[in-house]
Design an enzyme around this catalytic site. Structure first.
Site, short mmCIF file in Angstrom:
data_model
loop_
_atom_site.label_atom_id
_atom_site.label_comp_id
_atom_site.label_asym_id
_atom_site.label_seq_id
_atom_site.Cartn_x
_atom_site.Cartn_y
_atom_site.Cartn_z
N HIS A 12 0.85 -1.18 0.00
CA HIS A 12 0.00 0.00 0.00
C HIS A 12 0.89 1.23 0.00
O HIS A 12 2.08 1.17 0.28
CB HIS A 12 -0.96 0.02 1.21
N ALA A 413 -1.64 16.88 5.20
CA ALA A 413 -1.68 18.15 4.47
C ALA A 413 -1.13 19.23 5.38
O ALA A 413 -1.62 19.42 6.49
CB ALA A 413 -3.11 18.48 4.06
N ARG A 443 -14.40 12.66 14.19
CA ARG A 443 -13.04 12.87 13.71
C ARG A 443 -12.56 14.28 14.03
O ARG A 443 -13.21 15.28 13.67
CB ARG A 443 -12.98 12.63 12.20
N ASN A 520 -6.70 23.13 10.00
CA ASN A 520 -6.03 22.65 8.79
C ASN A 520 -6.31 21.16 8.62
O ASN A 520 -5.97 20.35 9.48
CB ASN A 520 -4.52 22.88 8.88
N SER A 522 -6.76 17.93 5.31
CA SER A 522 -6.32 17.63 3.95
C SER A 522 -7.38 17.99 2.92
O SER A 522 -8.58 17.85 3.16
CB SER A 522 -5.94 16.15 3.83
#
Length: 594
Positions: A12, A413, A443, A520, A522
């Site tokens: 991966h 990111a 999240r 911030n 991604s």
């Protein structure tokens, strides 16, 4: 001129990197080009990019290195699953030790000898050689390489000695991934969701979780294999594990109960306890002040913070691309050292802006009418006023797609391909999770903060440019959008030397609001790879609820969507679906480490 290329593939996060005259000049994951998340194919697109960025051709490559030893991997695969392999022609193909070499030559056109570097040596080199330390202990932890799953080592000058390892099937990475699967999340992708879910629970099952693994004195440990099924089954856990915890496995996408939250908290605490014990053992062997870490488990930023704060080492460097993508970096570095120790720079890695960049002219070609037929996007071009205009939009509560400079290498990111917003707004986290990122509500989001003001808002006394450790939020400001339920945050510190435009934006936002911090995350939607080029950014902007897109010198505000946008969405969507179908048909499943 000396040019060393590193390749990772076939599991991966395939990637390519290039070291030229001792300096890392380019690196990128293949998924960003193909739009197939965690793409595991030979990174032909990333390879072409690296050559182009370095201004070299394939004829200039001194050596190409692959991040693991195929022969050793086949030996482990045969040991783990010989009956299944003999009855499965496709699996027999996957274990062909010459597959990597043949595919690299076929896909890349490289016709010379390929150097093979053991998987955990690649991880170790990716951390130590880019840490800036002259001497350090090295700790690598992942699912599995060839045989090793955990290694203990020491780096001095340009010499790396991996003096002890834990061997498959005993693995902290597979231990954590098994609970990830039991909790209904995807293996090799969603372990960070378990980490993010953990603060919502209590580690009430810690003792039961620790019964799954026997930790011995020293560096060794063993999984209690009656609870695991990844050797011969089609899932990570056995029925015995479900009986042990008294609950069935969670159905993916179903409700998260308190049991699931407590299980996440318990396995996270167990991982932290074990890692602290093992780094203490490593420190006792050599008693250096510096620790380098790599491997997929090293992306667990909560555990990293504990290792630094509560462990015996004073300084910690974690390779920002710690998973298999970073193995490409380590393989290239090992090849460089093999060919001449004085060729590899030992400067500390200061940034991960190693991917493609696009000029204002490149962006103009996309936002102007002709490339998109009738589509005339409502945009403004104002390089002088861009920073102030963006800061004002952020202060007004706008969510911004931020596309600037060279793309980041690794999973984070860091202000090049980011979605940014005001962290002070209570509704911002739920809004971005539900309407922009389209992901689970629990999240957390991370803060980017001016390095010069980090200590005023976070309990941290050193720079943290890669968002790889958590710390307590101590700000006098209310920062609900980036503060987790346990009052922690995964901090990125920003200075003008590594990302001037992002730094300038933080300064402008601070002047407007008194807050030197931005949310911030991604620049991608759930299930997608982070955007690479302008058309990816426009497509993501078009189908999401991002308020404005800032690409290089251009600002595109969300107005009533032009009719032609539907054409962009349809075209890009069809292309992505086709690539994903092809990838799903040809990709080994998550248990292909067998």
């Amino acid at each position: 001129m000396a040019v060393f290329v590193g390749i990772s593939a076939h599991y991966h996060d395939s990637a390519c990197c290039l070291i030229k005259d001792g300096h890392l000049v380019a690196a990128a994951e293949e998924e960003r080009f193909t739009r197939i998340k965690h793409d595991n194919g030979i990174p032909s697109n990333a390879f072409r990019y690296c050559l182009r960025e370095a201004g070299v051709t394939i004829a200039d490559v001194t050596s190409l290195a692959y991040y693991e030893n195929p022969a050793k991997k086949v030996a482990r695969q045969l040991w783990a699953g010989l009956p299944g392999i003999l009855n499965n022609p496709k699996q027999r193909f996957r274990i062909d030790p010459g597959r990597a070499q043949d595919e690299i030559r076929d896909c890349l056109g490289y016709d010379r000898e390929i150097e093979f570097v053991d998987h955990h040596l690649s991880h170790a080199a990716s951390a130590f050689y880019f840490s800036g330390f002259d001497e350090a202990d090295i700790f690598t932890v992942d699912g599995v390489g060839e045989w090793a799953t955990t290694t203990y080592g020491r780096g001095v000058d340009r010499k790396i000695d991996l003096f002890e390892e834990v061997s498959f099937p005993h693995s902290l990475g597979l231990f954590y991934s098994t609970i990830t699967a039991y909790l209904g999340f995807e293996v090799n992708d969603a372990e960070y969701k378990v980490m993010g879910l953990a603060p919502y629970g209590s580690p009430r099952y810690l003792d039961k979780v620790l019964q799954l693994i026997d930790c011995w004195d020293g560096g060794q440990y063993r999984l209690n294999m009656e609870y695991f099924d990844f050797l011969g089954g089609d899932r990570m856990y056995s029925d015995r594990l479900c009986e042990h915890f008294g609950e069935p496995p969670r159905v993916p996408e179903s409700e998260l109960t308190q049991f699931h939250k407590d299980m996440a908290a318990s396995v996270q605490r167990a991982l932290e306890v074990i890692l602290l014990d093992k780094v203490a053992y490593l420190h006792a062997r050599h008693s250096t002040e510096n620790l380098c870490m790599a491997g997929g488990v090293a992306l667990n930023c909560v555990a990293n913070g504990k290792v630094l704060r509560e462990g015996p080492f004073k300084r910690l460097f974690v390779q920002p691309a710690a998973s298999d993508a970073g193995g490409a970096l380590g393989a290239a570095a090992v090849a460089c050292v093999r060919h001449g120790e004085d060729r590899l720079s030992r400067e500390r890695q200061k940034h991960v802006y190693l991917g493609p960049k696009f000029s204002a002219r490149d962006v103009a070609r996309v936002v102007n009418p002709s490339p998109l037929k009738q589509c005339a996007l409502d945009y403004s071009e104002d390089p002088e006023g861009l920073i102030q205009a963006t800061a004002e939009r952020l202060a007004d509560g706008k969510v911004i797609g931020w596309f600037q400079g060279r793309m980041e290498f690794g999973p984070r990111a860091l202000g090049a391909r980011s979605i940014i917003a005001d962290p002070r707004r209570p509704e911002m986290r739920d809004r971005i999770n539900a309407l922009v990122k389209m992901r689970e509500a629990f999240r957390p989001f991370a803060p980017a903060v001016l390095e010069s003001k980090m200590a005023e808002h976070f309990e941290i006394d050193h720079s943290s440019p890669f968002m790889l450790e958590t710390c307590r939020v101590v700000s006098s400001l209310a920062l609900p959008a980036i503060t987790h339920v346990d009052q922690s945050a995964r901090v990125q510190t920003v200075n003008e030397h590594t990302n001037k435009r992002f730094h300038d934006l933080l300064i402008a936002f601070d002047k407007l609001t008194g807050c030197p911090i931005l949310l911030n995350t991604s620049f991608n939607l759930r299930g997608d790879a982070i955007v690479l080029e302008p058309i990816h950014a426009i497509w993501t902007f078009a189908i999401s609820n991002i308020d404005a897109l800032v690409m290089e010198d251009f600002i595109i505000d969300r107005t009533e969507r032009p009719e032609a946008w539907s054409e962009i969405i349809e075209m890009m969507g069809a292309r992505l679906k086709k690539k994903r179908r092809a990838a799903d048909a040809g990709r080994a499943n998550v248990y292909s480490f067998l």
